[in-house]
Design a protein around this motif. Structure first.
Motif, PDB file in Angstrom:
ATOM      1  N   SER A   2       0.815  -1.218   0.000  1.00 22.62           N
ATOM      2  CA  SER A   2       0.000   0.000   0.000  1.00 22.62           C
ATOM      3  C   SER A   2       0.848   1.266   0.000  1.00 22.62           C
ATOM      4  CB  SER A   2      -0.936   0.014   1.212  1.00 22.62           C
ATOM      5  OG  SER A   2      -0.204   0.086   2.402  1.00 22.62           O
ATOM      6  N   CYS A   3       2.127   1.130   0.337  1.00 22.92           N
ATOM      7  CA  CYS A   3       3.012   2.301   0.422  1.00 22.92           C
ATOM      8  C   CYS A   3       3.818   2.549  -0.846  1.00 22.92           C
ATOM      9  CB  CYS A   3       3.979   2.157   1.597  1.00 22.92           C
ATOM     10  SG  CYS A   3       3.201   2.301   3.189  1.00 22.92           S
ATOM     11  N   GLY A   4       3.644   1.720  -1.860  1.00 28.47           N
ATOM     12  CA  GLY A   4       4.335   1.971  -3.106  1.00 28.47           C
ATOM     13  C   GLY A   4       5.540   1.094  -3.368  1.00 28.47           C
ATOM     14  N   TYR A   5       5.496  -0.152  -2.946  1.00 30.36           N
ATOM     15  CA  TYR A   5       6.575  -1.098  -3.228  1.00 30.36           C
ATOM     16  C   TYR A   5       6.554  -1.454  -4.703  1.00 30.36           C
ATOM     17  CZ  TYR A   5       9.170  -5.505  -3.310  1.00 30.36           C
ATOM     18  OH  TYR A   5      10.053  -6.515  -3.601  1.00 30.36           O
ATOM     19  N   GLN A   6       7.688  -1.364  -5.339  1.00 35.52           N
ATOM     20  CA  GLN A   6       7.827  -1.742  -6.744  1.00 35.52           C
ATOM     21  C   GLN A   6       9.182  -2.415  -6.944  1.00 35.52           C
ATOM     22  OE1 GLN A   6       5.614  -1.007  -9.415  1.00 35.52           O
ATOM     23  NE2 GLN A   6       4.171  -0.317  -7.873  1.00 35.52           N
ATOM     24  N   ARG A   7       9.249  -3.292  -7.903  1.00 29.76           N
ATOM     25  CA  ARG A   7      10.529  -3.871  -8.332  1.00 29.76           C
ATOM     26  C   ARG A   7      10.682  -3.483  -9.794  1.00 29.76           C
ATOM     27  NH1 ARG A   7      13.746  -8.328  -6.402  1.00 29.76           N
ATOM     28  NH2 ARG A   7      12.154  -8.660  -4.825  1.00 29.76           N
ATOM     29  N   ILE A   8      11.613  -2.568 -10.050  1.00 30.43           N
ATOM     30  CA  ILE A   8      11.814  -2.056 -11.400  1.00 30.43           C
ATOM     31  C   ILE A   8      13.223  -2.413 -11.855  1.00 30.43           C
ATOM     32  CG2 ILE A   8      11.885   0.019 -12.830  1.00 30.43           C
ATOM     33  CD1 ILE A   8       9.858   1.257 -10.870  1.00 30.43           C
ATOM     34  N   ASN A   9      13.310  -3.182 -12.921  1.00 26.03           N
ATOM     35  CA  ASN A   9      14.599  -3.654 -13.447  1.00 26.03           C
ATOM     36  C   ASN A   9      15.466  -4.267 -12.357  1.00 26.03           C
ATOM     37  OD1 ASN A   9      13.957  -2.775 -16.044  1.00 26.03           O
ATOM     38  ND2 ASN A   9      14.719  -0.724 -15.616  1.00 26.03           N
ATOM     39  N   GLY A  10      14.855  -5.050 -11.478  1.00 21.74           N
ATOM     40  CA  GLY A  10      15.578  -5.726 -10.413  1.00 21.74           C
ATOM     41  C   GLY A  10      15.812  -4.892  -9.170  1.00 21.74           C
ATOM     42  N   ALA A  11      15.610  -3.590  -9.265  1.00 17.79           N
ATOM     43  CA  ALA A  11      15.811  -2.722  -8.099  1.00 17.79           C
ATOM     44  C   ALA A  11      14.510  -2.611  -7.317  1.00 17.79           C
ATOM     45  CB  ALA A  11      16.260  -1.332  -8.545  1.00 17.79           C
ATOM     46  N   ILE A  12      14.622  -2.724  -5.998  1.00 14.31           N
ATOM     47  CA  ILE A  12      13.446  -2.610  -5.139  1.00 14.31           C
ATOM     48  C   ILE A  12      13.280  -1.157  -4.715  1.00 14.31           C
ATOM     49  CG2 ILE A  12      12.459  -3.234  -2.911  1.00 14.31           C
ATOM     50  CD1 ILE A  12      13.816  -5.962  -3.228  1.00 14.31           C
ATOM     51  N   ILE A  13      12.095  -0.649  -4.926  1.00 12.65           N
ATOM     52  CA  ILE A  13      11.746   0.706  -4.497  1.00 12.65           C
ATOM     53  C   ILE A  13      10.603   0.541  -3.507  1.00 12.65           C
ATOM     54  CG2 ILE A  13      10.844   2.937  -5.226  1.00 12.65           C
ATOM     55  CD1 ILE A  13      11.948   2.202  -8.052  1.00 12.65           C
ATOM     56  N   SER A  14      10.769   1.032  -2.293  1.00 17.74           N
ATOM     57  CA  SER A  14       9.692   0.896  -1.318  1.00 17.74           C
ATOM     58  C   SER A  14       9.397   2.230  -0.661  1.00 17.74           C
ATOM     59  CB  SER A  14      10.036  -0.157  -0.272  1.00 17.74           C
ATOM     60  OG  SER A  14      11.292   0.053   0.277  1.00 17.74           O
ATOM     61  N   ASN A  15       8.191   2.319  -0.099  1.00 18.04           N
ATOM     62  CA  ASN A  15       7.682   3.552   0.511  1.00 18.04           C
ATOM     63  C   ASN A  15       7.749   4.727  -0.457  1.00 18.04           C
ATOM     64  OD1 ASN A  15       7.074   2.274   2.857  1.00 18.04           O
ATOM     65  ND2 ASN A  15       8.450   3.426   4.143  1.00 18.04           N
ATOM     66  N   ASN A  16       7.433   4.484  -1.717  1.00 12.46           N
ATOM     67  CA  ASN A  16       7.361   5.564  -2.687  1.00 12.46           C
ATOM     68  C   ASN A  16       5.883   5.804  -2.965  1.00 12.46           C
ATOM     69  OD1 ASN A  16       7.310   7.248  -4.903  1.00 12.46           O
ATOM     70  ND2 ASN A  16       9.112   6.328  -5.831  1.00 12.46           N
ATOM     71  N   TYR A  17       5.312   6.769  -2.278  1.00 11.42           N
ATOM     72  CA  TYR A  17       3.878   7.011  -2.364  1.00 11.42           C
ATOM     73  C   TYR A  17       3.427   7.327  -3.785  1.00 11.42           C
ATOM     74  CZ  TYR A  17       4.398   7.418   2.712  1.00 11.42           C
ATOM     75  OH  TYR A  17       4.686   7.187   4.022  1.00 11.42           O
ATOM     76  N   GLU A  18       4.330   7.872  -4.590  1.00 13.54           N
ATOM     77  CA  GLU A  18       3.972   8.179  -5.975  1.00 13.54           C
ATOM     78  C   GLU A  18       3.701   6.905  -6.778  1.00 13.54           C
ATOM     79  OE1 GLU A  18       3.385  11.317  -7.026  1.00 13.54           O
ATOM     80  OE2 GLU A  18       3.773  11.810  -4.930  1.00 13.54           O
ATOM     81  N   LEU A  19       4.222   5.758  -6.307  1.00 15.31           N
ATOM     82  CA  LEU A  19       4.008   4.483  -6.975  1.00 15.31           C
ATOM     83  C   LEU A  19       2.918   3.655  -6.301  1.00 15.31           C
ATOM     84  CD1 LEU A  19       7.743   3.482  -7.579  1.00 15.31           C
ATOM     85  CD2 LEU A  19       6.154   4.548  -9.190  1.00 15.31           C
ATOM     86  N   SER A  20       2.315   4.198  -5.265  1.00 14.89           N
ATOM     87  CA  SER A  20       1.274   3.495  -4.527  1.00 14.89           C
ATOM     88  C   SER A  20       0.021   3.335  -5.371  1.00 14.89           C
ATOM     89  CB  SER A  20       0.934   4.294  -3.265  1.00 14.89           C
ATOM     90  OG  SER A  20      -0.273   3.832  -2.696  1.00 14.89           O
ATOM     91  N   PRO A  21      -0.693   2.238  -5.196  1.00 12.56           N
ATOM     92  CA  PRO A  21      -1.951   2.077  -5.937  1.00 12.56           C
ATOM     93  C   PRO A  21      -2.960   3.180  -5.625  1.00 12.56           C
ATOM     94  CG  PRO A  21      -1.613   0.251  -4.386  1.00 12.56           C
ATOM     95  CD  PRO A  21      -0.383   1.082  -4.356  1.00 12.56           C
ATOM     96  N   PHE A  22      -2.814   3.830  -4.482  1.00 10.60           N
ATOM     97  CA  PHE A  22      -3.769   4.880  -4.106  1.00 10.60           C
ATOM     98  C   PHE A  22      -3.566   6.166  -4.904  1.00 10.60           C
ATOM     99  CE2 PHE A  22      -3.417   2.096  -0.396  1.00 10.60           C
ATOM    100  CZ  PHE A  22      -4.712   1.616  -0.407  1.00 10.60           C
ATOM    101  N   GLN A  23      -2.455   6.277  -5.619  1.00  9.31           N
ATOM    102  CA  GLN A  23      -2.255   7.435  -6.478  1.00  9.31           C
ATOM    103  C   GLN A  23      -3.315   7.492  -7.575  1.00  9.31           C
ATOM    104  OE1 GLN A  23      -0.511  10.182  -6.487  1.00  9.31           O
ATOM    105  NE2 GLN A  23       0.438   9.650  -4.557  1.00  9.31           N
ATOM    106  N   TYR A  24      -3.894   6.359  -7.892  1.00 10.61           N
ATOM    107  CA  TYR A  24      -4.995   6.338  -8.857  1.00 10.61           C
ATOM    108  C   TYR A  24      -6.117   7.272  -8.398  1.00 10.61           C
ATOM    109  CZ  TYR A  24      -9.114   4.645 -11.330  1.00 10.61           C
ATOM    110  OH  TYR A  24     -10.264   4.569 -12.069  1.00 10.61           O
ATOM    111  N   PHE A  25      -6.490   7.184  -7.125  1.00 11.51           N
ATOM    112  CA  PHE A  25      -7.571   8.022  -6.594  1.00 11.51           C
ATOM    113  C   PHE A  25      -7.150   9.482  -6.503  1.00 11.51           C
ATOM    114  CE2 PHE A  25      -8.204   3.760  -4.821  1.00 11.51           C
ATOM    115  CZ  PHE A  25      -9.424   3.474  -5.408  1.00 11.51           C
ATOM    116  N   VAL A  26      -5.886   9.701  -6.200  1.00 14.89           N
ATOM    117  CA  VAL A  26      -5.365  11.069  -6.135  1.00 14.89           C
ATOM    118  C   VAL A  26      -5.460  11.718  -7.515  1.00 14.89           C
ATOM    119  CG1 VAL A  26      -3.293  12.463  -5.755  1.00 14.89           C
ATOM    120  CG2 VAL A  26      -3.819  10.584  -4.194  1.00 14.89           C
TER     121      VAL A  26
END
Length: 171
Positions: free
Chosen positions: A41-65
């Protein structure tokens, strides 16, 4: 047919496109959402093998924003279990500039319209974070997943008795 506003006010959709273009299923009526969760819920993503976490811009809730202008409050932490979030023991999960938050933060927000509780992923791990799932007999034991989830929902009900609470979990 979809219920709208009053029990006598129904709208009948005859075409699939007309139904999908309707305003009924878009959650736009919620002007505030509180995300109570872990990395999913906080924006965890794995992009090209790199883990990005707590990135609110990547959170599913950005859809509602982006779509509805909804104000979202992130009250969780990437990596946290339900017990850690409830006990505000999330300081080890810092991913600057997105600061992890626990339940004390959620309490400071006051009543909001919708709470989405998305926990359980880290509780089920086999590592040092393992939280027992519990059972109906441990529903009041906040050291189990069931007990912590029960306590979280009970506390949200105290903060915002009229709020909607959506529970999302692998369990």
């Amino acid at each position: 047919r979809v219920y709208r506003n009053g029990w006598t006010e129904w709208k009948e959709y005859k075409a699939k496109d007309e139904f999908h273009e309707s305003n009924f299923f878009n959650l736009s009526s919620f002007n505030t959402i509180v995300s109570v969760g872990d990395s999913l819920s906080c924006g965890y993503q794995r992009i090209n093998g790199a883990i990005i976490s707590n990135n609110y811009e990547l959170s599913p809730f950005q859809y509602f924003v982006k779509k509805y202008g909804t104000k979202v409050y992130w009250g969780g932490a990437s990596g946290a279990t339900s017990v850690e979030l409830l006990n505000n023991d999330v300081s080890n999960y810092n991913s600057s500039p997105y600061v992890p938050k626990g339940f004390n933060y959620i309490k400071t927000l006051g009543a909001k319209a919708l709470y989405i509780v998305s926990l359980g992923t880290n509780d089920s791990s086999d590592g040092t974070q393992h939280v027992p799932i519990g059972s109906k007999d441990t529903i009041n034991d906040p050291t189990t997943f069931y007990g912590a989830l029960n306590k979280i929902v009970s506390e949200i009900n105290k903060i915002a008795p009229s709020a909607y609470i959506l529970l999302v979990s692998g369990f």
